[in-house]
Design an enzyme around this catalytic site. Structure first.
Site, short mmCIF file in Angstrom:
data_model
loop_
_atom_site.label_atom_id
_atom_site.label_comp_id
_atom_site.label_asym_id
_atom_site.label_seq_id
_atom_site.Cartn_x
_atom_site.Cartn_y
_atom_site.Cartn_z
N HIS A 121 0.82 -1.22 0.00
CA HIS A 121 0.00 0.00 0.00
C HIS A 121 0.85 1.27 0.00
O HIS A 121 0.36 2.35 -0.33
CB HIS A 121 -0.98 0.00 1.18
CG HIS A 121 -0.39 0.27 2.52
ND1 HIS A 121 -0.08 -0.73 3.42
CD2 HIS A 121 -0.04 1.43 3.13
CE1 HIS A 121 0.40 -0.19 4.52
NE2 HIS A 121 0.44 1.12 4.37
N ASP A 151 0.26 -7.65 1.45
CA ASP A 151 0.70 -6.26 1.57
C ASP A 151 2.22 -6.14 1.64
O ASP A 151 2.77 -5.42 2.48
CB ASP A 151 0.07 -5.61 2.80
CG ASP A 151 0.05 -4.08 2.69
OD1 ASP A 151 0.37 -3.57 1.60
OD2 ASP A 151 -0.26 -3.41 3.69
N GLY A 223 3.33 6.70 8.14
CA GLY A 223 4.71 6.87 7.66
C GLY A 223 5.61 5.74 8.10
O GLY A 223 6.65 5.50 7.50
N ASN A 224 5.21 5.03 9.17
CA ASN A 224 5.97 3.86 9.63
C ASN A 224 5.74 2.64 8.74
O ASN A 224 6.51 1.67 8.80
CB ASN A 224 5.59 3.48 11.06
CG ASN A 224 6.46 4.14 12.11
OD1 ASN A 224 5.99 4.96 12.88
ND2 ASN A 224 7.74 3.78 12.14
N SER A 225 4.67 2.64 7.95
CA SER A 225 4.34 1.48 7.12
C SER A 225 5.51 1.08 6.25
O SER A 225 6.09 1.92 5.55
CB SER A 225 3.12 1.79 6.23
OG SER A 225 1.95 1.89 6.99
N LEU A 280 -3.29 -26.40 2.14
CA LEU A 280 -3.44 -27.69 2.81
C LEU A 280 -4.60 -28.47 2.21
O LEU A 280 -4.54 -29.69 2.08
CB LEU A 280 -3.64 -27.47 4.30
CG LEU A 280 -3.45 -28.65 5.24
CD1 LEU A 280 -2.04 -29.22 5.12
CD2 LEU A 280 -3.70 -28.21 6.69
N GLY A 281 -5.66 -27.74 1.86
CA GLY A 281 -6.83 -28.39 1.27
C GLY A 281 -7.91 -28.76 2.28
O GLY A 281 -8.62 -29.74 2.09
N GLU A 283 -11.11 -27.12 4.94
CA GLU A 283 -11.97 -26.00 5.32
C GLU A 283 -12.53 -26.30 6.70
O GLU A 283 -12.74 -27.45 7.06
CB GLU A 283 -13.12 -25.82 4.33
CG GLU A 283 -12.68 -25.54 2.91
CD GLU A 283 -13.85 -25.57 1.94
OE1 GLU A 283 -14.93 -25.07 2.30
OE2 GLU A 283 -13.70 -26.14 0.84
N GLY A 284 -12.76 -25.24 7.45
CA GLY A 284 -13.30 -25.42 8.79
C GLY A 284 -13.14 -24.16 9.60
O GLY A 284 -13.22 -23.06 9.07
#
Length: 466
Positions: A121, A151, A223-225, A280-281, A283-284
């Site tokens: 960003h 990011d 500004g630290n980003s 990994l494949g 869902e949960g």
């Protein structure tokens, strides 16, 4: 003289009597000793751990000195054409005024030949990127690659000399309570160093991308980003990314992308030109008291598998619905952020030791990670997959998930119309990619209605409720 002799004798007798009384009553075997009454106390020479903030205990000067010379100021220059709708309406004026927009942030030099890591960003939509070193020298930077989801961006400058740089540390070994320094350029104040401790690890703050931040209480401001989060040895353990604030300025907590994730992204960009994502494949969702009670299980920590993706490494290795992931390569997994944070440091075809609880028994299974492109999810009879480069170019999109197939009987008559459509949002939440959508859908009840916004094959926007 006789008078003084008597006083001396009395004084000596008083001292002897006092010493004898003390020995009799209070010494180790005396009447009032703890041993006489069965009381146990710690020995006076037992080891203790001193906690303090004295100069002998803490010294940040070496870490600060090592880091400030490798943290740079990043200037993002972009140009925007601003039109005047009144002139266009009344006079047909089609021109516009070009305005220069300037954004600033920080970056960290990670190699002597001028590679710099920062936040995506910070350099997003930049027409020009200018780097200012700590010694005030300036250079034009080239954008090598970015990862908007995590990011992270990689820049390169060509300097006329080897540059000071900060080496990556191991963010997995960071401990809560450990002292850290944040180094950057808040409010254009160059070479600013602040100190704090690690407040939490694998912090999920609802970001649609990364869900595994290092949280600190080191002061971080606009500004630290893109700046450095280092330990007291000066090792880079994170890239400062965002703050939690109601005002836009620091109010107590800041968040950094862990160095292991940032390093993996940078290595992918340098070697492959893009980010290699392994999955990994499964869902949960993560377990907690209410969820565990609803599922009828005693365990309240770990990742509960609700579904295993077809043809994925998890399915091939034998993971099934109801398994609870508690460790990956020996690292404890208590939350979804723990799981996603670790997997984000891996690539397709990497092998991971997955420790699960199955029917009360602990078991370790070796799983080979699949490519992210093959990841799909199904909800309410709609199978979804990530959009590809062709879709992105055709519809000018950088996000969305595609409807792969329809198995819902209620939607069967509309299957031909829906297949191939790209879902843009679910209940007004942007459908960034399949991983984020899977997490969103798993948090919803099967019987709960949802509002979908999508683009059909002709580019028309549709809205439906299922």
């Amino acid at each position: 003289m006789k008078k003084y002799s008597h006083l001396l004798i009395v004084s000596l007798l008083s001292g002897v009597i006092t010493l004898g009384a003390y020995k009799l009553l209070f010494d180790a075997d005396g009447y009032f000793s703890n041993a006489k009454h069965g009381i146990t106390t710690s020995a006076t020479n037992s080891p203790t751990k001193n906690v303090g903030l004295s100069a002998e205990v803490l010294d940040f000067t070496d870490a600060a000195e090592k880091t400030i010379h490798s943290v740079v100021h990043v200037k993002n220059v972009s140009y925007k054409t601003v039109s005047n709708p009144m002139l266009e309406y009344f006079y047909g004026y089609k021109g516009g005024q070009t305005q220069e927009q300037v954004g600033t942030g920080s970056g960290v030099i990670i190699s002597a030949d001028g590679y710099i890591v920062t936040n995506n960003h910070v350099v997003k939509d930049a027409s020009e990127i200018e780097i200012t070193l700590n010694n005030k020298k300036t250079y034009k930077a080239k954008l090598i690659g970015t990862d908007s989801k995590m990011d992270i961006a990689l820049l390169k400058i060509d300097a006329d000399e080897p540059l000071p740089y900060t080496a990556f540390g191991n963010s997995d070994s960071v401990k809560i309570g450990e002292w850290v320094l944040a180094v950057g350029n808040p409010y254009n104040l160059t070479s600013t160093v602040t100190a704090g401790i690690v407040s939490a690890k694998a912090r999920d703050i609802g970001s649609s991308g990364i869900q595994s931040f290092i949280q600190t209480d080191a002061a971080v401001n606009p500004g630290n980003s893109g700046g450095a989060l280092v330990n007291t040895r000066g090792d880079l353990i994170g890239i400062n990314t965002m703050i939690s604030s109601m005002t836009g300025s620091y109010v107590g907590y800041s968040f950094a992308v862990p160095s292991n994730i940032a390093r993996k992204i940078i290595e992918d960009i340098m070697e492959y030109g893009n980010v290699q994502r392994g999955i990994l494949g499964v869902e949960g969702g993560e377990l907690n008291g209410p969820v565990s009670k609803e599922l009828g299980i005693n365990q309240t920590e770990g990742f509960y598998i609700k579904n295993v993706t077809k043809k994925s490494g998890a399915e091939k290795a034998g993971l099934t619905k109801g398994d609870i992931i508690v460790k990956l390569d020996g690292q404890n997994i208590a939350t979804y952020a723990d799981l996603s944070g670790y997997i984000n440091t891996k690539r397709p075809n990497d092998s991971v030791e997955v420790t699960i609880m199955r029917n009360g028994t602990k078991k370790t299974i070796l799983v080979t990670l699949s490519k992210n492109e093959f990841f799909s999810t199904e909800f309410k009879g709609i199978e979804l997959e990530n959009i590809d480069a062709t879709d992105k170019k055709k519809f000018r999109l950088d996000y969305g998930v595609k409807i792969k197939s329809i198995t819902n009987d209620n939607l069967a008559q509309y299957a031909d119309e829906l297949k191939g459509n790209i879902i843009l949002s679910i209940d007004n939440v942007k459908a960034k990619d399949i991983e984020q959508v899977a997490k969103l859908l798993n948090s919803k009840d099967e019987n709960q209605s949802m509002r979908l916004e999508m683009i059909n094959k002709n580019g028309e926007v549709l809205r439906i409720i299922i």
